[in-house]
Write a protein that holds these residues in place. Sequence first.
Motif, PDB file in Angstrom:
ATOM      1  N   PHE A  82     -79.754  -1.477 -19.639  1.00 24.91           N
ATOM      2  CA  PHE A  82     -78.082  -1.840 -20.526  1.00 24.91           C
ATOM      3  C   PHE A  82     -77.265  -2.285 -20.041  1.00 24.91           C
ATOM      4  N   GLY A  83     -77.694  -2.255 -18.915  1.00 27.82           N
ATOM      5  CA  GLY A  83     -76.257  -2.910 -17.754  1.00 27.82           C
ATOM      6  C   GLY A  83     -76.664  -3.919 -17.533  1.00 27.82           C
ATOM      7  N   ALA A  84     -77.944  -4.546 -17.087  1.00 26.16           N
ATOM      8  CA  ALA A  84     -77.780  -6.108 -17.319  1.00 26.16           C
ATOM      9  C   ALA A  84     -78.518  -7.016 -18.153  1.00 26.16           C
ATOM     10  N   ALA A  85     -78.483  -5.671 -19.895  1.00 23.66           N
ATOM     11  CA  ALA A  85     -77.944  -6.095 -20.493  1.00 23.66           C
ATOM     12  C   ALA A  85     -76.041  -6.657 -21.180  1.00 23.66           C
ATOM     13  N   LEU A  86     -75.733  -5.906 -20.782  1.00 29.06           N
ATOM     14  CA  LEU A  86     -74.041  -5.823 -20.957  1.00 29.06           C
ATOM     15  C   LEU A  86     -73.403  -7.092 -19.784  1.00 29.06           C
ATOM     16  N   ASP A  87     -74.609  -7.243 -18.829  1.00 26.81           N
ATOM     17  CA  ASP A  87     -73.305  -8.153 -18.054  1.00 26.81           C
ATOM     18  C   ASP A  87     -73.927  -9.475 -18.326  1.00 26.81           C
ATOM     19  N   ALA A  88     -74.812  -9.636 -18.729  1.00 25.40           N
ATOM     20  CA  ALA A  88     -75.933 -11.082 -19.561  1.00 25.40           C
ATOM     21  C   ALA A  88     -74.315 -11.721 -20.786  1.00 25.40           C
ATOM     22  N   THR A  89     -74.597 -10.322 -21.560  1.00 28.51           N
ATOM     23  CA  THR A  89     -73.596  -9.984 -22.856  1.00 28.51           C
ATOM     24  C   THR A  89     -71.813 -11.621 -22.333  1.00 28.51           C
ATOM     25  N   CYS A  90     -71.395 -10.003 -21.278  1.00 28.13           N
ATOM     26  CA  CYS A  90     -70.302 -10.317 -20.594  1.00 28.13           C
ATOM     27  C   CYS A  90     -69.828 -11.689 -20.136  1.00 28.13           C
ATOM     28  N   ASP A  91     -70.988 -12.142 -19.693  1.00 32.50           N
ATOM     29  CA  ASP A  91     -71.035 -13.322 -18.661  1.00 32.50           C
ATOM     30  C   ASP A  91     -70.547 -14.507 -20.323  1.00 32.50           C
ATOM     31  N   ARG A  92     -71.650 -14.444 -21.085  1.00 36.37           N
ATOM     32  CA  ARG A  92     -71.807 -15.845 -21.960  1.00 36.37           C
ATOM     33  C   ARG A  92     -70.286 -14.623 -22.907  1.00 36.37           C
ATOM     34  N   LEU A  93     -69.652 -14.317 -23.221  1.00 35.77           N
ATOM     35  CA  LEU A  93     -68.373 -13.976 -23.813  1.00 35.77           C
ATOM     36  C   LEU A  93     -66.823 -14.349 -22.785  1.00 35.77           C
TER      37      LEU A  93
END
Length: 203
Positions: A82-93
């Motif tokens: 989840f942390g990896a997915a959150l980090d990638a999502t936040c990077d795109r934002l």
Amino acid sequence: MLNIFARASVSRVLDPLGRALVRAGLTPNAMTVVGTTGAIVCALVFFPTGMLLAGTFTVWGFAMLDLLDGAMARARGYGTPFGAALDATCDRLVDGALFGAIAWWCFVVASDLRAAAAALVCLVLGQVISYIKARAEASGLKADGGIVERAERLIIALVGTGLEGFGVPYAVEGSLWLLAVLSAITLAQRMFAVAASAREEHA
């Protein structure tokens, strides 16, 4: 590219801070959310209103918090899917907010359509470059590397806005077109990497 050459040096600096933050009770996911929220708010508040220096330094500061979540995960001894997915999502934002805000400045404040076009090209290519890697890894392939990854995108874009804020003419436009060209090269590099990985998979 900086991820390859600077990772060890950055880790030596940030890992003690990551351990201290974990001992203080903070989590990597919380740091990710704080850094993302701050970077997005500062980008959307400062750049569209022409406050280039304030936008440059505040966005850069909050973006640096993105490095701390990795240091904190290492301090805990583990990361999570989840942390990896959150980090990638936040990077795109953050990328979307930054280049969208710079494009707004180009359109509305500077009335520079060429720079605005470059900002939009950088926005699209940056998202596609990241998507190529994610989609390739989901298919069991590799798409690492490239001349310009996220760290380089942020550095080039913010150097341009910072120099323009200090009065250097055409710094934003020049940095954006440079980034657009390098991003196109990176996109091609990643597609070639995916093709090579696919050939190895079926060899």
